[in-house]
Design an enzyme around this catalytic site. Sequence first.
Site, PDB file in Angstrom:
ATOM      1  N   ASP A   1      -1.870  59.728 -18.874  1.00  0.00           N
ATOM      2  CA  ASP A   1      -1.370  59.255 -17.595  1.00  0.00           C
ATOM      3  C   ASP A   1      -0.185  60.090 -17.124  1.00  0.00           C
ATOM      4  OD1 ASP A   1       1.203  58.025 -18.415  1.00  0.00           O
ATOM      5  OD2 ASP A   1      -0.054  56.608 -19.493  1.00  0.00           O
ATOM      6  N   LYS A   2       0.198  59.900 -15.882  1.00  0.00           N
ATOM      7  CA  LYS A   2       1.211  60.727 -15.216  1.00  0.00           C
ATOM      8  C   LYS A   2       2.531  60.758 -15.982  1.00  0.00           C
ATOM      9  CE  LYS A   2       3.590  61.061 -10.716  1.00  0.00           C
ATOM     10  NZ  LYS A   2       4.900  60.509 -11.098  1.00  0.00           N
TER      11      LYS A   2
END
Length: 245
Positions: A107-108
Site C-alpha cells: 500500500d501507499k
Amino acid sequence: MEKVRIQKIIADSGLCSRRKAEELIEKGQVKVNGHPCKLGDKALPGKDIISVGGENITVDNRRKLYYIMLHKPRGYVTTTSDELGRRCVTELLENIPERVYPIGRLDKDSEGLLLFTNDGGFANDMMHPSRHISKTYRVTVRPDISEQQLVQLAAGVEIDGRKTAECNVVVLDKQPGRVVLQMTIFEGRNRQIRKMCEAVGLEVARLKRTAVGPVKLGMLKPGTYRELKPDELRALRNAVTKKQG
C-alpha cells in the site's frame, strides 16, 4: 496447435498478469476475432486476433523475460497508472525495454521489497492463493505490546469477516512507546498486516517488507531496483513448486 486459455495468452504477451487479464475479460474488455469472450474461453496464440481495450496484443516467445526487485519507498501506489495522479511504482523503473508489472502489492504508506516481471505464468504462480508464499515484514507498532497480543497475532485474528492463518511473530526491539516486530505471513490479503495489528489494538507506525519467500531485500536503497540473481529466481521457483506439490 493446441488452444490456450485467453488470460494466459494475454499474460504471456506482457500486457498484465493473468489475474488482471481475468478481470479485463470479466469487464468485457477482451475480444477474440472481434467477438467478446468470457472466462474459460480459449484461442490459438499467434493465429486468433485478441484485443484488449480495442488494441490487438502480440505474443513474442523470443522476448527477454525480466524478474526485478524494487525497494518501494513510501508515498508510491502499486499500480501501472493512477487516475488520481499519485506517484506509481513503475515510474521508478527506468531503462527496462519490456513492460513489467508488480507481483502483488504494497500500500501507499508501506515500503520495502516489491517484485516485478513480464512473465505472466511466473506472476500467476507467485500470486495464486494456494501457493502461500511467505512474506516477511519489519513492523513498528505503538505504544507497547503484551504477551496476549503476540499470541493473538501468531494464532490468527479475524479481519474482514475471516480469520487469518497462523503467522510467525518475533519482537526485534522494544523501547518506551514503540515496539519493532518481525512478522511472517503466508497469505496475501489486502492490507493484512495493518488490519491484523489494528484488530489487537496496535497502531502501525511503519511497515516494511523485507523478504518474499527466500528472497531478501538486503541493502537495496529506497527507490532503486535490480534484476534478481539466478540463484534468487531459482529459489523462488523452488518455493512455488514445493507449495504446489
